[in-house]
Design an enzyme around this catalytic site. Structure first.
Site, PDB file in Angstrom:
ATOM      1  N   HIS A  88       0.749  -1.223  -0.088  1.00  0.00           N
ATOM      2  CA  HIS A  88       0.018  -0.122  -0.155  1.00  0.00           C
ATOM      3  C   HIS A  88       0.929   1.238  -0.065  1.00  0.00           C
ATOM      4  CE1 HIS A  88      -3.319  -2.737   0.723  1.00  0.00           C
ATOM      5  NE2 HIS A  88      -2.892  -3.067   1.921  1.00  0.00           N
ATOM      6  N   HIS A 113       5.897   6.988   6.192  1.00  0.00           N
ATOM      7  CA  HIS A 113       5.602   6.381   4.821  1.00  0.00           C
ATOM      8  C   HIS A 113       5.079   7.501   4.046  1.00  0.00           C
ATOM      9  CE1 HIS A 113       1.561   6.270   7.197  1.00  0.00           C
ATOM     10  NE2 HIS A 113       1.168   6.621   6.038  1.00  0.00           N
ATOM     11  N   HIS A 115       2.334   8.977   0.085  1.00  0.00           N
ATOM     12  CA  HIS A 115       1.612   8.608  -0.508  1.00  0.00           C
ATOM     13  C   HIS A 115       1.683   9.590  -1.612  1.00  0.00           C
ATOM     14  CE1 HIS A 115      -0.944   6.563   2.364  1.00  0.00           C
ATOM     15  NE2 HIS A 115      -0.560   7.638   3.249  1.00  0.00           N
ATOM     16  N   HIS A 132       3.699  10.837   5.863  1.00  0.00           N
ATOM     17  CA  HIS A 132       2.994  10.867   7.231  1.00  0.00           C
ATOM     18  C   HIS A 132       3.943  10.179   8.192  1.00  0.00           C
ATOM     19  CE1 HIS A 132      -0.959  10.695   4.906  1.00  0.00           C
ATOM     20  NE2 HIS A 132      -0.484  11.780   5.223  1.00  0.00           N
ATOM     21  N   THR A 199      -5.807   7.289   7.355  1.00  0.00           N
ATOM     22  CA  THR A 199      -6.273   7.089   5.923  1.00  0.00           C
ATOM     23  C   THR A 199      -6.401   5.748   5.344  1.00  0.00           C
ATOM     24  OG1 THR A 199      -3.955   7.705   5.286  1.00  0.00           O
ATOM     25  CG2 THR A 199      -5.268   9.419   5.911  1.00  0.00           C
ATOM     26  N   THR A 200      -6.054   4.759   6.072  1.00  0.00           N
ATOM     27  CA  THR A 200      -6.371   3.359   5.380  1.00  0.00           C
ATOM     28  C   THR A 200      -7.085   2.638   6.577  1.00  0.00           C
ATOM     29  OG1 THR A 200      -4.186   2.715   6.692  1.00  0.00           O
ATOM     30  CG2 THR A 200      -4.143   3.506   4.309  1.00  0.00           C
TER      31      THR A 200
END
Length: 248
Positions: A88, A113, A115, A132, A199-200
């Site tokens: 992801h 991580h 995005h 993040h 957000t996941t």
């Protein structure tokens, strides 16, 4: 109570440090295909909050209440341990010792991580990359620092490990860089603050969010490499602000 707190902390760390709950339960959430973000809430009762929560992230920051918030003062002094492609995102796990104090509570940095494009927007603008930094306190509460990257010069801190990024899901590489997290924070530590969620999946709410106002640079080539590894975008769409207030 102590036993409950320990269990909560262990559960939270497992969710955030590995981001593999969906895979271990064969709940294959994703960003494209049949299990896109609009369907996350219906994949499992555990993910229900993704569909019905009223304090979901990310958001579009358009208005904020000026509250003279003091600059954040993270003490990110520890080394990174490893970097993983978890299917992801690309996640860098941290050794113990990096902390930030918020609301008189000490949170420890567990991982950071990325995005692409950015999940949060500022005045309707999406950025090519967002980092993040996930921090957890002793009771399992979560605080996330968001860093926006704008296209420009190569980011020298990212360049230290960008050529070592794993390219296959589940692949892990040892990554021992001193104070790398600190190098990926802007010099100006002023920020927007709001209440939100992961957000996941499971989209857990009650997350303290801090999005820095100052951005960092990243080259077009660095963004393209990450995007290729992810096989496309890995951002959740903007969620309604509802009754929340953003302060700065």
């Amino acid at each position: 109570m102590k036993k409950f707190t320990s269990a909560l902390l262990a559960s939270t760390i497992m969710l955030l440090a590995n981001d593999t709950v969906a895979q271990t339960e064969n709940l294959h959430w994703g960003y494209t295909g049949h299990n896109t973000p609009d369907k996350w809430g219906s994949l499992s009762e555990k993910y229900r909050e993704c569909g019905v929560g009223l304090n979901q992230s990310p958001i579009n920051i358009t208005h904020s209440l000026h509250a003279n918030l003091p600059p954040l003062a993270p003490s990110y002094q520890s080394d990174s341990k490893d970097v993983i492609d978890n299917g992801h995102t690309i996640q860098i796990n941290m050794a113990h010792g990096s902390t930030i104090k918020v609301d008189d509570i000490v949170f420890e940095l567990k991982q950071f991580h990325f995005h692409t494009p950015s999940e949060n927007h500022i005045n309707g603008k999406a950025y090519p990359l967002e980092g993040h930094f996930v921090n957890i306190d002793k009771d399992g509460n979560i605080a996330v620092l968001g860093v926006m990257f704008t296209e420009g010069e190569e980011n020298k801190a990212l360049a230290k490990f960008w050529d070592k990024l794993p390219t296959n899901e589940g692949e892990v590489h040892t990554l021992e860089h001193s104070k790398i997290a600190n190098e990926l924070l802007p010099k100006d530590k002023h920020y927007y603050r709001f209440n939100g969620s992961l957000t996941t999946p499971p989209c857990t709410e009650g997350v303290r969010w801090f999005v820095f106002k100052e951005t960092l640079s990243i080259s077009k080539e660095q963004v393209a490499k990450f995007h290729k590894i992810m096989h496309g975008d890995n951002n959740r769409p903007i969620q309604p602000l509802d009754a929340r207030v953003v302060v700065d």
